[in-house]
Design a protein around this motif. Structure first.
Motif, PDB file in Angstrom:
ATOM      1  N   LEU A   1       0.841  -1.193   0.000  1.00 26.76           N
ATOM      2  CA  LEU A   1       0.000   0.000   0.000  1.00 26.76           C
ATOM      3  C   LEU A   1       0.874   1.240   0.000  1.00 26.76           C
ATOM      4  O   LEU A   1       1.754   1.393   0.855  1.00 26.76           O
ATOM      5  N   ARG A   2       0.632   2.125  -0.933  1.00 27.37           N
ATOM      6  CA  ARG A   2       1.424   3.350  -1.023  1.00 27.37           C
ATOM      7  C   ARG A   2       0.524   4.540  -0.674  1.00 27.37           C
ATOM      8  O   ARG A   2      -0.544   4.720  -1.275  1.00 27.37           O
ATOM      9  N   GLN A   3       0.968   5.339   0.296  1.00 31.07           N
ATOM     10  CA  GLN A   3       0.168   6.468   0.746  1.00 31.07           C
ATOM     11  C   GLN A   3       1.001   7.744   0.779  1.00 31.07           C
ATOM     12  O   GLN A   3       2.181   7.722   1.152  1.00 31.07           O
ATOM     13  N   LEU A   4       0.365   8.847   0.422  1.00 32.02           N
ATOM     14  CA  LEU A   4       0.947  10.175   0.600  1.00 32.02           C
ATOM     15  C   LEU A   4       0.453  10.718   1.938  1.00 32.02           C
ATOM     16  O   LEU A   4      -0.750  10.710   2.219  1.00 32.02           O
ATOM     17  N   ILE A   5       1.391  11.188   2.769  1.00 31.52           N
ATOM     18  CA  ILE A   5       1.062  11.735   4.086  1.00 31.52           C
ATOM     19  C   ILE A   5       1.361  13.227   4.080  1.00 31.52           C
ATOM     20  O   ILE A   5       2.433  13.654   3.644  1.00 31.52           O
ATOM     21  N   ILE A   6       0.417  14.031   4.592  1.00 33.79           N
ATOM     22  CA  ILE A   6       0.545  15.489   4.583  1.00 33.79           C
ATOM     23  C   ILE A   6       0.336  16.019   5.992  1.00 33.79           C
ATOM     24  O   ILE A   6      -0.720  15.837   6.592  1.00 33.79           O
ATOM     25  N   ASN A   7       1.365  16.691   6.531  1.00 33.11           N
ATOM     26  CA  ASN A   7       1.303  17.200   7.906  1.00 33.11           C
ATOM     27  C   ASN A   7       1.738  18.669   7.925  1.00 33.11           C
ATOM     28  O   ASN A   7       2.913  18.972   8.091  1.00 33.11           O
ATOM     29  N   PRO A   8       0.798  19.600   7.782  1.00 33.71           N
ATOM     30  CA  PRO A   8       1.152  21.031   7.740  1.00 33.71           C
ATOM     31  C   PRO A   8       1.408  21.613   9.132  1.00 33.71           C
ATOM     32  O   PRO A   8       0.684  21.321  10.087  1.00 33.71           O
ATOM     33  N   GLY A   9       2.448  22.431   9.229  1.00 33.52           N
ATOM     34  CA  GLY A   9       2.704  23.229  10.422  1.00 33.52           C
ATOM     35  C   GLY A   9       2.567  24.695  10.072  1.00 33.52           C
ATOM     36  O   GLY A   9       2.267  25.049   8.925  1.00 33.52           O
ATOM     37  N   SER A  10       2.812  25.574  11.036  1.00 31.01           N
ATOM     38  CA  SER A  10       2.572  27.000  10.804  1.00 31.01           C
ATOM     39  C   SER A  10       3.453  27.578   9.704  1.00 31.01           C
ATOM     40  O   SER A  10       2.995  28.409   8.913  1.00 31.01           O
ATOM     41  N   THR A  11       4.709  27.137   9.604  1.00 32.38           N
ATOM     42  CA  THR A  11       5.609  27.689   8.584  1.00 32.38           C
ATOM     43  C   THR A  11       6.266  26.600   7.736  1.00 32.38           C
ATOM     44  O   THR A  11       7.265  26.856   7.062  1.00 32.38           O
TER      45      THR A  11
END
Length: 357
Positions: A4-14
């Motif tokens: 299984l291939r997944q894109l992970i997105i974790n935004p921070g303030s900057t």
């Protein structure tokens, strides 16, 4: 078994951290940094959505990551309405609540928004996992002592749940079969009572009760706080900053770097040692409180977060609470992996994705 291939997105303030996982193995990881000049033109956090999404898409293209190779996309869960823990399908309602900031604006809101948009274009599922608004309180835990001030569940849910599952694996049990006390030691400190897979009580790690931390005051003598509020010496903003930002180690020692404080204590600085030990003392007390919540039936105490790298700090806590149960120490936090694992559990059919309503 199919990978299984997944894109992970974790935004921070900057910044925005992204990664591509194949099962639990990292194939690609990058931190995309955003300057103040780039962000200053956006009035609201949600206005950054297309700007950040395009940077992510460009980074994937530059590194040869084909969107068509993805099984799913997982975004960091933001400030939604209070929900129980788990992996959630991102739907239209969740997207809108993240966009308008139904429980407040935070960069993490962008994680779900961006994941939903990219995934929809590829006709694949998108998820969030254990956002900070996870609320699984028993009703009795909400009572504070005055009806104007309910206790709220705001804590490091993603990391707490991930390390709880890790400890359960070591105990050859399912997370839902155990009673655990989980301690996250970071810029904020949260201590949670996990009862058969539900966090039935935890201190408000954002700006409320519990142990003090490198930059938060935690529980304070309330009478003295009231006097300070009406003394005329401080503005509301200054008081708020005392509680979150300039509290804890910062207030006592003018630094929020726990590692530096530990080194000061080891080099003979008596004040640094007293304050550092006091922080560990308060954490240990909170563990004791959670043991009471769990009726003394505790299968394990799990210590995690950046400060868990400090052996003296962990030893101080362990010496106080080792009579309660076995102690597991998992220093640091790996949010990207925790998000990937949440998606994997659903894609493999180990869990059913929950519906945000």
């Amino acid at each position: 078994m199919q990978k299984l291939r997944q894109l992970i997105i974790n935004p921070g303030s900057t910044s925005t951290k992204i990664a591509v996982f194949e099962d639990e193995k990292v194939l690609f990881e990058k931190t995309l940094r955003h300057t103040t000049e780039e962000l200053v033109g956006f009035e609201r956090v949600s206005d950054q959505y297309e700007f950040r999404m395009n940077i992510i898409l460009d980074a994937l293209k530059e590194n040869g990551i084909e969107l068509s190779s993805l099984s799913a996309i997982v975004g960091r869960g933001g400030l939604l309405k209070p929900i129980e823990g788990g992996t959630y399908n991102i739907n239209d309602l969740m997207y809108e609540d993240l966009k308008v900031g139904v429980s407040g604006e935070h960069a993490s809101n962008l994680g779900g928004m961006i994941a939903y948009s990219i995934a929809n274009a590829q006709n694949i599922p998108s998820f969030i996992v254990d956002p900070v608004v996870v609320d699984e309180f028993d009703d009795i835990a909400r009572i504070s002592g005055h009806p104007l001030f309910d206790r709220k569940s705001i804590f490091h849910a993603l990391n707490q749940k991930a390390v709880a599952r890790r400890a359960a694996s070591e105990l050859s049990k399912k997370y839902e079969e155990l009673n655990l006390i989980v301690v996250h030691l970071g810029g904020g400190v949260s201590v949670g009572a996990h009862k058969m897979g539900r966090v039935v009580d935890v201190n408000n790690a954002l700006d409320g009760d519990g142990p003090f931390s490198p930059e938060r005051s935690g529980s304070l003598p309330i009478g003295a706080v009231v006097k300070a509020c009406f003394s005329g010496k401080y503005t509301q903003q200054e008081i708020a900053k005392m509680i979150k930002g300039n509290g804890g180690l910062n207030a006592y020692l003018n630094t929020n770097d726990a590692k530096s404080v530990s080194e000061m204590a080891e080099s003979g600085d008596k004040k640094a040692k007293l304050v550092y030990d006091a922080m560990a003392y308060q954490v240990a007390k909170s563990i004791g409180e959670c043991a009471v919540v769990l009726d003394g039936n505790v299968d394990g105490i799990v210590i995690t977060g950046g400060i868990a790298y400090s052996k003296p700090f962990v030893e101080y806590i362990s010496n106080k609470v080792k009579f309660i149960s076995k102690i597991f120490v998992y220093p640091g936090e790996d949010e990207l992996l925790a998000l990937a694992q949440g998606g994997i559990r659903v894609l493999r059919g180990e869990e059913k994705a929950k519906v945000y309503k």
